[in-house]
Scaffold this motif. Structure first.
Motif, mmCIF file in Angstrom:
data_model
loop_
_atom_site.group_PDB
_atom_site.id
_atom_site.type_symbol
_atom_site.label_atom_id
_atom_site.label_comp_id
_atom_site.label_asym_id
_atom_site.label_seq_id
_atom_site.Cartn_x
_atom_site.Cartn_y
_atom_site.Cartn_z
ATOM 1 N N GLU A 58 -43.491 81.794 -34.095
ATOM 2 C CA GLU A 58 -42.721 81.135 -35.161
ATOM 3 C C GLU A 58 -43.512 79.942 -35.684
ATOM 4 O OE1 GLU A 58 -38.172 79.634 -35.599
ATOM 5 O OE2 GLU A 58 -39.258 78.846 -33.872
ATOM 6 N N LEU A 59 -43.453 79.751 -36.989
ATOM 7 C CA LEU A 59 -43.972 78.553 -37.648
ATOM 8 C C LEU A 59 -42.852 78.035 -38.527
ATOM 9 C CD1 LEU A 59 -46.376 76.659 -38.369
ATOM 10 C CD2 LEU A 59 -46.778 78.198 -40.290
ATOM 11 N N ARG A 60 -42.339 76.872 -38.183
ATOM 12 C CA ARG A 60 -41.210 76.308 -38.922
ATOM 13 C C ARG A 60 -41.637 74.961 -39.504
ATOM 14 N NH1 ARG A 60 -35.562 76.001 -35.986
ATOM 15 N NH2 ARG A 60 -36.036 78.218 -35.989
ATOM 16 N N ARG A 61 -41.439 74.791 -40.798
ATOM 17 C CA ARG A 61 -41.780 73.537 -41.472
ATOM 18 C C ARG A 61 -40.578 72.597 -41.452
ATOM 19 N NH1 ARG A 61 -46.700 73.699 -44.467
ATOM 20 N NH2 ARG A 61 -46.440 71.457 -44.162
ATOM 21 N N GLY A 62 -40.842 71.294 -41.632
ATOM 22 C CA GLY A 62 -39.779 70.301 -41.716
ATOM 23 C C GLY A 62 -38.872 70.573 -42.907
ATOM 24 N N ARG A 63 -37.618 70.122 -42.797
ATOM 25 C CA ARG A 63 -36.641 70.379 -43.855
ATOM 26 C C ARG A 63 -36.105 69.098 -44.476
ATOM 27 N NH1 ARG A 63 -35.271 72.473 -39.315
ATOM 28 N NH2 ARG A 63 -33.353 71.297 -39.107
ATOM 29 N N GLU A 64 -36.322 67.956 -43.820
ATOM 30 C CA GLU A 64 -35.718 66.716 -44.289
ATOM 31 C C GLU A 64 -36.738 65.589 -44.241
ATOM 32 O OE1 GLU A 64 -31.910 65.956 -42.529
ATOM 33 O OE2 GLU A 64 -31.570 68.083 -42.199
ATOM 34 N N ALA A 65 -36.394 64.474 -44.853
ATOM 35 C CA ALA A 65 -37.268 63.306 -44.868
ATOM 36 C C ALA A 65 -37.378 62.722 -43.453
ATOM 37 C CB ALA A 65 -36.711 62.261 -45.826
ATOM 38 N N PRO A 66 -38.477 62.031 -43.148
ATOM 39 C CA PRO A 66 -38.623 61.413 -41.826
ATOM 40 C C PRO A 66 -37.453 60.498 -41.501
ATOM 41 C CG PRO A 66 -40.696 61.334 -42.982
ATOM 42 C CD PRO A 66 -39.663 61.842 -43.962
ATOM 43 N N GLY A 67 -37.065 60.507 -40.240
ATOM 44 C CA GLY A 67 -35.992 59.645 -39.768
ATOM 45 C C GLY A 67 -34.654 60.333 -39.656
ATOM 46 N N VAL A 68 -34.553 61.583 -40.075
ATOM 47 C CA VAL A 68 -33.287 62.311 -40.009
ATOM 48 C C VAL A 68 -33.351 63.253 -38.815
ATOM 49 C CG1 VAL A 68 -31.677 63.802 -41.248
ATOM 50 C CG2 VAL A 68 -33.065 62.157 -42.510
ATOM 51 N N SER A 69 -33.042 62.729 -37.648
ATOM 52 C CA SER A 69 -33.057 63.484 -36.399
ATOM 53 C C SER A 69 -34.320 64.323 -36.295
ATOM 54 C CB SER A 69 -31.790 64.320 -36.260
ATOM 55 O OG SER A 69 -31.726 64.890 -34.979
ATOM 56 N N CYS A 70 -34.202 65.610 -36.043
ATOM 57 C CA CYS A 70 -35.372 66.490 -35.890
ATOM 58 C C CYS A 70 -35.682 67.263 -37.152
ATOM 59 C CB CYS A 70 -35.136 67.473 -34.740
ATOM 60 S SG CYS A 70 -34.928 66.679 -33.156
ATOM 61 N N GLY A 71 -34.956 67.027 -38.217
ATOM 62 C CA GLY A 71 -35.143 67.777 -39.447
ATOM 63 C C GLY A 71 -36.487 67.560 -40.110
ATOM 64 N N ASP A 72 -37.206 66.505 -39.702
ATOM 65 C CA ASP A 72 -38.516 66.230 -40.297
ATOM 66 C C ASP A 72 -39.664 66.846 -39.496
ATOM 67 O OD1 ASP A 72 -38.294 64.617 -38.081
ATOM 68 O OD2 ASP A 72 -38.879 62.772 -39.089
ATOM 69 N N ALA A 73 -39.340 67.552 -38.424
ATOM 70 C CA ALA A 73 -40.374 68.110 -37.548
ATOM 71 C C ALA A 73 -40.742 69.527 -37.949
ATOM 72 C CB ALA A 73 -39.893 68.103 -36.103
ATOM 73 N N GLY A 74 -42.027 69.810 -37.866
ATOM 74 C CA GLY A 74 -42.504 71.183 -37.936
ATOM 75 C C GLY A 74 -42.735 71.648 -36.508
ATOM 76 N N THR A 75 -42.611 72.931 -36.261
ATOM 77 C CA THR A 75 -42.872 73.460 -34.919
ATOM 78 C C THR A 75 -43.638 74.770 -35.021
ATOM 79 O OG1 THR A 75 -40.717 74.563 -34.835
ATOM 80 C CG2 THR A 75 -40.857 72.400 -33.785
ATOM 81 N N LEU A 76 -44.527 74.944 -34.068
ATOM 82 C CA LEU A 76 -45.309 76.165 -33.943
ATOM 83 C C LEU A 76 -45.049 76.702 -32.546
ATOM 84 C CD1 LEU A 76 -47.634 77.997 -35.056
ATOM 85 C CD2 LEU A 76 -49.200 76.426 -33.915
ATOM 86 N N ARG A 77 -44.589 77.953 -32.457
ATOM 87 C CA ARG A 77 -44.359 78.601 -31.159
ATOM 88 C C ARG A 77 -45.371 79.719 -30.989
ATOM 89 N NH1 ARG A 77 -39.937 81.322 -29.017
ATOM 90 N NH2 ARG A 77 -39.476 82.145 -31.071
ATOM 91 N N LEU A 78 -46.107 79.669 -29.885
ATOM 92 C CA LEU A 78 -47.120 80.666 -29.576
ATOM 93 C C LEU A 78 -46.866 81.256 -28.206
ATOM 94 C CD1 LEU A 78 -50.284 78.584 -30.547
ATOM 95 C CD2 LEU A 78 -49.308 80.464 -31.867
ATOM 96 N N LEU A 79 -47.167 82.536 -28.056
ATOM 97 C CA LEU A 79 -47.201 83.171 -26.750
ATOM 98 C C LEU A 79 -48.669 83.424 -26.446
ATOM 99 C CD1 LEU A 79 -45.757 84.366 -24.301
ATOM 100 C CD2 LEU A 79 -45.723 86.547 -25.512
ATOM 101 N N VAL A 80 -49.172 82.803 -25.380
ATOM 102 C CA VAL A 80 -50.570 82.930 -24.974
ATOM 103 C C VAL A 80 -50.561 83.573 -23.593
ATOM 104 C CG1 VAL A 80 -52.715 81.684 -24.525
ATOM 105 C CG2 VAL A 80 -51.136 80.844 -26.282
#
Length: 166
Positions: A58-80
């Protein structure tokens, strides 16, 4: 007065929990240079450290402006994971990432080996970064070498993955 203080403490604890976020899914790899050897119980050499199999979950981009809980975080999920014929145990290895094409401007990949949640013969890693609101995001386009590294800091052969997101 006691009821007021208890109520006030409860409000602050709920507010701070709602405004903070935590990403568990990748931890620093701890080498053991002197205490680990690449041999099994019968002193058989385990072979060269293999190239990992890497799956972008999964590659998920941020959805909100910085400072709004976790909505400003992007995440990358990898299985290695280890290939089927590898004799190593996943718990004896860490995962190292090296950007070979593009830029790691967002700091997605740290400069040290990691471990993640153990999934059979592999790790699931979740890598977060501060991404911000979609209107402020920069495109992601990079090629990344992924290596296993042993507890004795021996480096295996790499696999290459491409990470692309607008």
């Amino acid at each position: 007065m006691k009821i007021f203080l208890v109520t006030l403490a409860a409000v602050f604890s709920i507010g701070s929990a709602a405004s903070s976020c935590s990403f568990d899914g990748a931890w620093p790899f701890l080498p053991d240079v002197e205490g680990w050897q690449p041999f099994d119980g019968q002193d058989e050499y385990l072979g060269d450290i293999p190239a990992p199999k890497v799956v972008l979950r999964e590659l998920r981009r941020g959805r909100e402006a910085p400072g709004v809980s976790c909505g400003d975080a992007g995440t990358l999920r990898l299985l290695v994971s280890l290939p089927g014929n590898a004799q190593y145990k996943i718990t004896d290895l860490g995962v190292y990432f090296r950007v070979i094409e593009g830029q790691n401007e967002l700091g997605i990949f740290p400069d040290r080996p990691l471990v993640g949640e153990v999934r059979r013969r592999g790790f699931e890693l979740q890598l977060p970064w501060l991404d911000g609101h979609p209107s402020d995001q920069i495109p992601i386009e990079m090629s990344v070498e992924v290596f296993f590294v042993s507890k004795a800091l021996q480096i295996g052969r790499p696999s290459v993955i491409k990470i692309v997101a607008d």
